[in-house]
Design an enzyme around this catalytic site. Structure first.
Site, PDB file in Angstrom:
ATOM      1  N   ARG A 195       0.856  -1.180   0.000  1.00 40.58           N
ATOM      2  CA  ARG A 195       0.000   0.000   0.000  1.00 40.58           C
ATOM      3  C   ARG A 195       0.894   1.232   0.000  1.00 40.58           C
ATOM      4  O   ARG A 195       1.987   1.229   0.577  1.00 40.58           O
ATOM      5  CB  ARG A 195      -0.910   0.025   1.238  1.00 40.58           C
ATOM      6  CG  ARG A 195      -2.011  -1.029   1.239  1.00 40.58           C
ATOM      7  CD  ARG A 195      -3.069  -0.749   0.181  1.00 40.58           C
ATOM      8  NE  ARG A 195      -4.204  -1.655   0.273  1.00 40.58           N
ATOM      9  CZ  ARG A 195      -4.293  -2.817  -0.369  1.00 40.58           C
ATOM     10  NH1 ARG A 195      -3.299  -3.228  -1.151  1.00 40.58           N
ATOM     11  NH2 ARG A 195      -5.378  -3.573  -0.244  1.00 40.58           N
ATOM     12  N   GLU A 237      -4.271   7.329  -4.909  1.00 37.66           N
ATOM     13  CA  GLU A 237      -4.256   6.691  -6.224  1.00 37.66           C
ATOM     14  C   GLU A 237      -5.421   7.218  -7.045  1.00 37.66           C
ATOM     15  O   GLU A 237      -6.576   7.083  -6.616  1.00 37.66           O
ATOM     16  CB  GLU A 237      -4.344   5.162  -6.099  1.00 37.66           C
ATOM     17  CG  GLU A 237      -3.129   4.551  -5.440  1.00 37.66           C
ATOM     18  CD  GLU A 237      -3.243   3.063  -5.211  1.00 37.66           C
ATOM     19  OE1 GLU A 237      -2.218   2.444  -4.879  1.00 37.66           O
ATOM     20  OE2 GLU A 237      -4.377   2.510  -5.344  1.00 37.66           O
ATOM     21  N   HIS A 263      -1.720   0.269  -9.641  1.00 37.14           N
ATOM     22  CA  HIS A 263      -2.288  -0.739  -8.737  1.00 37.14           C
ATOM     23  C   HIS A 263      -2.920  -1.879  -9.531  1.00 37.14           C
ATOM     24  O   HIS A 263      -4.115  -2.161  -9.421  1.00 37.14           O
ATOM     25  CB  HIS A 263      -3.307  -0.102  -7.798  1.00 37.14           C
ATOM     26  CG  HIS A 263      -3.463  -0.863  -6.509  1.00 37.14           C
ATOM     27  ND1 HIS A 263      -3.834  -0.278  -5.319  1.00 37.14           N
ATOM     28  CD2 HIS A 263      -3.297  -2.187  -6.225  1.00 37.14           C
ATOM     29  CE1 HIS A 263      -3.889  -1.190  -4.358  1.00 37.14           C
ATOM     30  NE2 HIS A 263      -3.572  -2.355  -4.889  1.00 37.14           N
TER      31      HIS A 263
END
Length: 327
Positions: free
Chosen positions: A243, A272, A291
């Protein structure tokens, strides 16, 4: 029969951010689906009948304002292993269970970790840009990377994903170090040739590549900051697939600009996506992917199938295979 299907809430179907058709088809085999937009458009009609909330890529967010619209909710079934986006105690206090999908994401996540490591080490993106540039007439000899084979890999977080990274790196004859809350058994260590570092500092000092594969908790938030980055070799590369909050991004920018470390390869950031003017986006020694650790068709199908399995169990009053129970 169609009329016996349970109602479930999803983010959206199709579109750029919704479920792919083949994934929504898996859900439709078992559930009537209501999109988040449909719910908000008529909460009185849809809210009371929804018993399942499916969360995909963090959406729809299980916020109190949403959960209050769902008085019949029995389960929040989240895709992926991380639960940092869920207030599990609060959700449980409503009489609602929480489930995730551990295990099914591990191979894809480990594959991407190695892909980022290799791409950064061998400057694959820079090479591609040169190769397709219409101005390129000669191939530069200065595009030199660093050796992966025989280098030292430090894995921070030796859970299932971390261990699968170790399995893959063994094929590159890497010297594998790991730091974890608990030491793996001797058989596990020997199978991949990994050595335990009780001290994170020790691992950082010795590694050519550091891969972060921990869960986000209060203990791992900003686990890698100015002090930790200063311990790494100036030739080292930081790879983060966990993360974004695990790494102090201001400290990372400073280390990359000053030559404190060679490079960073990140599948995760915070937030993000990053603001378009964020300094990380302008650094030549940073590789960022959006991601995509679990983004393969096979893994996505397995995740959704596991989400369905957990949801069906909750609706039928059976034990959930992957219920999240906080210690």
């Amino acid at each position: 029969m169609e009329e016996k299907k349970t109602w479930a809430l999803v983010s959206e179907l199709g579109g750029e951010f919704g479920y792919l058709e083949e994934l929504s088809d898996i859900l439709k085999q078992h559930f009537h689906l209501v999109s988040h937009g449909e719910l908000l458009g008529n909460p009185a009609l849809h809210g009371p009948k929804i018993q399942v909330l499916f969360i995909w890529k963090y959406f729809p967010a299980a916020e109190p304002s949403l959960l209050r619209l769902l008085p019949s909710l029995k389960v929040v079934a989240s895709g992926g292993v991380g639960i940092d986006h869920l207030d599990v105690p609060f959700i449980n206090s409503l009489g609602v269970k929480v489930a995730n999908t551990p295990g099914v994401v591990s191979n894809a996540s480990a594959d991407l970790a190695m892909g980022l490591l290799l791409a950064s080490a061998r400057k694959v993106l820079e090479g591609h840009q040169i190769a397709v540039d219409p101005k390129t007439v000669n191939l530069p000899q200065s595009l030199m990377g660093v050796e992966v084979t025989g280098s030292t890999l430090g894995i921070v977080g030796m859970g299932e994903i971390g261990y699968k990274i170790a399995q893959r790196s063994k094929g590159f004859e890497m010297n594998i170090l790991y730091h974890n809350r608990t030491k793996r058994c001797v058989a596990d260590e020997q199978a991949v040739g990994a050595s335990y570092c009780q001290s994170l500092d020790d691992l950082l000092r010795r590694s050519d590549f550091v891969v972060i594969a921990v869960k986000l908790t209060s203990d791992t938030t900003r686990l890698i900051g100015h002090t930790e980055l200063s311990l790494m070799k100036p030739t080292a590369t930081l790879v983060n697939i966990s993360r974004g909050q695990v790494v102090d991004q201001d400290a990372l920018v400073e280390a990359l600009r000053s030559g404190g470390i060679r490079a960073a390869a990140l599948d995760v950031t915070h937030p993000e996506p990053l603001p378009r003017d964020h300094p990380l986006l302008g650094l030549p020694n940073v590789l960022i992917t959006p991601h995509i650790g679990i983004n393969t068709y096979d893994t996505a199908r397995r995740i959704v199938q596991r989400m369905v399995t957990n949801a069906v169990a909750a609706v039928r009053g059976r034990p959930l295979p992957n219920e999240v129970k906080l210690q």
